[in-house]
Design a protein around this motif. Structure first.
Motif, PDB file in Angstrom:
ATOM      1  N   VAL A 185       0.735  -1.101  -0.134  1.00  0.00           N
ATOM      2  CA  VAL A 185      -0.201  -0.097   0.030  1.00  0.00           C
ATOM      3  C   VAL A 185       0.896   1.209  -0.157  1.00  0.00           C
ATOM      4  CG1 VAL A 185      -1.581   1.348   1.278  1.00  0.00           C
ATOM      5  CG2 VAL A 185      -1.884  -1.322   1.198  1.00  0.00           C
ATOM      6  N   GLY A 186       0.514   2.101  -0.777  1.00  0.00           N
ATOM      7  CA  GLY A 186       1.202   3.417  -0.914  1.00  0.00           C
ATOM      8  C   GLY A 186       2.267   3.408  -1.996  1.00  0.00           C
ATOM      9  N   LEU A 204      -8.914  -8.019  -4.348  1.00  0.00           N
ATOM     10  CA  LEU A 204      -8.679  -7.079  -5.521  1.00  0.00           C
ATOM     11  C   LEU A 204      -7.532  -6.379  -4.850  1.00  0.00           C
ATOM     12  CD1 LEU A 204     -12.241  -6.626  -6.991  1.00  0.00           C
ATOM     13  CD2 LEU A 204     -10.448  -8.356  -7.617  1.00  0.00           C
ATOM     14  N   ILE A 205      -6.913  -5.678  -5.963  1.00  0.00           N
ATOM     15  CA  ILE A 205      -5.820  -4.373  -5.495  1.00  0.00           C
ATOM     16  C   ILE A 205      -6.821  -3.142  -5.814  1.00  0.00           C
ATOM     17  CG2 ILE A 205      -3.931  -3.177  -6.440  1.00  0.00           C
ATOM     18  CD1 ILE A 205      -2.785  -6.022  -7.348  1.00  0.00           C
ATOM     19  N   GLN A 206      -6.768  -2.438  -4.820  1.00  0.00           N
ATOM     20  CA  GLN A 206      -7.396  -0.932  -5.072  1.00  0.00           C
ATOM     21  C   GLN A 206      -6.293  -0.083  -5.250  1.00  0.00           C
ATOM     22  OE1 GLN A 206      -9.979   0.244  -1.756  1.00  0.00           O
ATOM     23  NE2 GLN A 206      -9.723   2.162  -2.381  1.00  0.00           N
ATOM     24  N   THR A 207      -6.787   0.953  -5.996  1.00  0.00           N
ATOM     25  CA  THR A 207      -5.959   1.954  -6.745  1.00  0.00           C
ATOM     26  C   THR A 207      -6.549   3.190  -7.041  1.00  0.00           C
ATOM     27  OG1 THR A 207      -4.200   2.832  -8.359  1.00  0.00           O
ATOM     28  CG2 THR A 207      -5.919   1.306  -9.298  1.00  0.00           C
ATOM     29  N   ASP A 208      -6.151   4.440  -6.814  1.00  0.00           N
ATOM     30  CA  ASP A 208      -6.695   5.809  -7.310  1.00  0.00           C
ATOM     31  C   ASP A 208      -6.237   6.212  -8.571  1.00  0.00           C
ATOM     32  OD1 ASP A 208      -3.892   6.619  -6.728  1.00  0.00           O
ATOM     33  OD2 ASP A 208      -4.651   8.243  -5.193  1.00  0.00           O
ATOM     34  N   ALA A 209      -5.462   5.329  -9.397  1.00  0.00           N
ATOM     35  CA  ALA A 209      -5.123   5.771 -10.716  1.00  0.00           C
ATOM     36  C   ALA A 209      -6.375   5.427 -11.290  1.00  0.00           C
ATOM     37  CB  ALA A 209      -4.134   4.572 -11.213  1.00  0.00           C
ATOM     38  N   SER A 210      -6.950   6.665 -12.162  1.00  0.00           N
ATOM     39  CA  SER A 210      -8.127   6.724 -12.798  1.00  0.00           C
ATOM     40  C   SER A 210      -8.178   5.416 -13.910  1.00  0.00           C
ATOM     41  CB  SER A 210      -7.972   8.008 -13.704  1.00  0.00           C
ATOM     42  OG  SER A 210      -9.315   8.108 -14.378  1.00  0.00           O
ATOM     43  N   SER A 255      -1.975   7.856 -13.426  1.00  0.00           N
ATOM     44  CA  SER A 255      -1.136   7.075 -12.471  1.00  0.00           C
ATOM     45  C   SER A 255      -1.598   7.516 -10.986  1.00  0.00           C
ATOM     46  CB  SER A 255       0.676   7.818 -12.456  1.00  0.00           C
ATOM     47  OG  SER A 255       0.288   9.091 -12.370  1.00  0.00           O
ATOM     48  N   GLY A 256      -1.230   6.815  -9.969  1.00  0.00           N
ATOM     49  CA  GLY A 256      -1.645   7.079  -8.699  1.00  0.00           C
ATOM     50  C   GLY A 256      -0.709   6.216  -7.669  1.00  0.00           C
ATOM     51  N   ILE A 257      -1.448   5.630  -6.694  1.00  0.00           N
ATOM     52  CA  ILE A 257      -0.845   4.728  -5.741  1.00  0.00           C
ATOM     53  C   ILE A 257      -1.837   3.623  -5.517  1.00  0.00           C
ATOM     54  CG2 ILE A 257       0.402   6.589  -4.560  1.00  0.00           C
ATOM     55  CD1 ILE A 257      -1.585   6.235  -2.082  1.00  0.00           C
ATOM     56  N   ILE A 258      -0.932   2.631  -4.906  1.00  0.00           N
ATOM     57  CA  ILE A 258      -1.928   1.351  -4.439  1.00  0.00           C
ATOM     58  C   ILE A 258      -2.642   1.772  -3.215  1.00  0.00           C
ATOM     59  CG2 ILE A 258      -1.754  -1.053  -3.424  1.00  0.00           C
ATOM     60  CD1 ILE A 258      -1.149  -0.759  -6.498  1.00  0.00           C
ATOM     61  N   GLY A 298     -10.676   2.354  -7.969  1.00  0.00           N
ATOM     62  CA  GLY A 298     -10.754   1.300  -8.850  1.00  0.00           C
ATOM     63  C   GLY A 298     -10.005   0.099  -8.615  1.00  0.00           C
ATOM     64  N   PHE A 299     -10.207  -0.968  -9.143  1.00  0.00           N
ATOM     65  CA  PHE A 299      -9.876  -2.315  -8.664  1.00  0.00           C
ATOM     66  C   PHE A 299      -9.050  -3.023 -10.066  1.00  0.00           C
ATOM     67  CE2 PHE A 299     -13.199  -0.929  -6.062  1.00  0.00           C
ATOM     68  CZ  PHE A 299     -12.828  -1.222  -4.767  1.00  0.00           C
ATOM     69  N   ALA A 300      -8.227  -3.978  -9.581  1.00  0.00           N
ATOM     70  CA  ALA A 300      -7.564  -4.674 -10.392  1.00  0.00           C
ATOM     71  C   ALA A 300      -7.321  -6.096  -9.770  1.00  0.00           C
ATOM     72  CB  ALA A 300      -6.136  -4.220 -10.727  1.00  0.00           C
ATOM     73  N   VAL A 301      -7.264  -7.096 -10.657  1.00  0.00           N
ATOM     74  CA  VAL A 301      -7.131  -8.561 -10.494  1.00  0.00           C
ATOM     75  C   VAL A 301      -5.748  -8.920 -10.233  1.00  0.00           C
ATOM     76  CG1 VAL A 301      -7.668 -11.017 -10.933  1.00  0.00           C
ATOM     77  CG2 VAL A 301      -9.335  -9.267 -11.585  1.00  0.00           C
ATOM     78  N   PRO A 302      -5.163  -9.237  -9.205  1.00  0.00           N
ATOM     79  CA  PRO A 302      -3.674  -9.719  -8.871  1.00  0.00           C
ATOM     80  C   PRO A 302      -3.250 -10.347 -10.040  1.00  0.00           C
ATOM     81  CG  PRO A 302      -4.672  -9.748  -6.826  1.00  0.00           C
ATOM     82  CD  PRO A 302      -6.064  -9.793  -8.008  1.00  0.00           C
ATOM     83  N   ILE A 303      -2.165 -10.321 -10.523  1.00  0.00           N
ATOM     84  CA  ILE A 303      -1.485 -10.898 -11.680  1.00  0.00           C
ATOM     85  C   ILE A 303      -1.065 -12.458 -11.622  1.00  0.00           C
ATOM     86  CG2 ILE A 303       0.932 -10.145 -11.297  1.00  0.00           C
ATOM     87  CD1 ILE A 303      -1.066 -10.542 -14.695  1.00  0.00           C
TER      88      ILE A 303
END
Length: 385
Positions: A180-181, A221-227, A201-204, A259-264
């Motif tokens: 995180v961060g 899920l991975i949460q991010t503030d990247a648009s 761009s943003g952070i985790i 926003g969210f992403a599935v861990p690779i």
């Protein structure tokens, strides 16, 4: 007589006092000049030049920067962008079983080239399910037809194959090491192919998030503030090294910068089998479970400190036959601690149908370890090997 002496004596005293005062004044003036020269005047020119020459030049005290002045985001964008593709899917919506009234719609998403011979990772909701045509748009302007070779609606991941060679790829990172961060960079097509390969761009912001979509839950899920916008679906979430740490999947529409992403890591064993064998024979255990974060969506009063809570068991599957029931808490598999459903998926996907695993679970306060022979999951049922 006396009066003359008195006058003469006074005159002598006056002259003596005057001379003495002048002498003291001269001495004080001279001393003041010495002090002023010592403390108030600047050093001579040689001393000034010597002091200036001894001062560090601006280059010496400035922070050293790399020869390339690109920022981290710019550097990642430059190296990763060629490996990002547009994914256009022609879907057919039918209003009758005879398909007399059909509507064709093009859905646009993004994808990541993970092998130079054309394996592309994207979302299930982009390239999964029934479709009439899939077109992959490469950075060089070519549009290549592709085929979905694997898809999972629960993970919201899909893999598309195109018949090409020497394609630019993006290196896969390790989603288990994400913190995180740290920096997060997303690349995709937020408004369709008109704005291809937009970089944000943003952070985790958080890890192991659970969200509810259409009465179903997506876990870990991975949460991010990247648009991330709809057209970004299937595109990569990258770290500062330019490695893929997740596949962008969904954005919370009721809030900004979530926003969210599935861990690779969950996709790695699937890709490994596809590359090696040309297909992925999914090993099947026959359960669905929630971790401690997801369980709060169902029951706020239930607290799960560790392990994963089994909420559904396929009675025709291998887990049920080995004694796993709803309500069991799986704590480890083959001695590996299991705290999330993603942990379990990553490990099971590294196995093959027919492999035997040792599952330790807690049921009604009792700990037990059972052996489960994994089955092969196919479209029309289960085949045990």
């Amino acid at each position: 007589m006396f009066e003359e002496r008195k006058r003469g004596g006074f005159f002598k005293i006056f002259i003596t006092a005057l001379i003495t005062s002048l002498g003291v004044g001269i001495v004080m003036l001279y001393a003041g000049m010495l002090l002023a020269q010592r403390y108030l005047t600047t050093p001579g020119s040689p001393q000034i030049e010597q002091d200036i020459n001894n001062l560090p030049a601006p280059q010496q005290i400035a922070v050293e920067v790399p020869a390339a002045s690109e920022s981290v985001v710019a550097a990642v964008a430059k190296t990763a962008t060629p490996g990002v593709v547009g994914v256009s899917v022609l879907k057919v919506d039918s209003n009758s079983i005879y398909e007399r009234n059909t509507a064709e719609n093009w859905n646009i998403g993004s994808g990541v080239i993970v092998t130079s011979d054309g394996y592309i990772l994207t979302n299930h909701h982009v390239a999964g399910g029934k479709n009439k045509r899939i077109v992959i748009s490469l950075i060089d302007g070519r549009n290549i037809d592709g085929t979905t070779v694997w898809s999972d609606p629960v993970l919201d991941l899909a893999i598309v194959k195109i018949d090409q060679k020497d394609l630019p790829t993006i290196k896969l990172g390790d989603s288990d090491n994400v913190q995180v961060g740290e920096t997060a960079i997303a690349i995709g097509n937020p408004l369709g192919l008109q704005f291809q390969r937009t970089v944000t761009s943003g952070i985790i912001s958080a890890l192991n998030r659970t969200i509810e979509i259409d009465n179903n839950y997506m876990e870990d899920l991975i949460q991010t503030d990247a648009s991330i916008n709809p057209g970004n679906s299937g595109g990569p979430l990258l770290n500062s090294k330019g490695e893929v740490i997740g596949i962008n999947t969904v954005k919370v529409t009721s809030a900004e910068a979530i926003g969210f992403a599935v861990p690779i890591n969950v996709a790695k064993p699937i890709l490994a089998q596809l590359i090696e064998n040309g297909e992925f024979n999914e090993p099947y255990m026959g359960i669905f479970a929630y971790d401690r974060e997801a369980i709060t969506y169902m029951d706020n009063n239930y607290k799960l400190d560790s392990g994963i809570y089994v909420v559904q068991v396929d009675k025709a599957g291998p887990a049920y036959k080995s004694g796993i029931k709803e309500g069991c808490i799986i704590t480890s598999v083959d001695g590996r601690k299991m705290d999330t459903m993603m942990d379990l998926r990553c490990y099971i996907y590294s196995k093959k149908p027919g492999d035997i695993i040792n599952v330790t679970h807690l049921s009604k306060g009792k700990t037990e370890t059972v052996q489960i022979r994994l089955a092969a999951k196919i479209k029309d049922g289960l085949v045990t090997r």
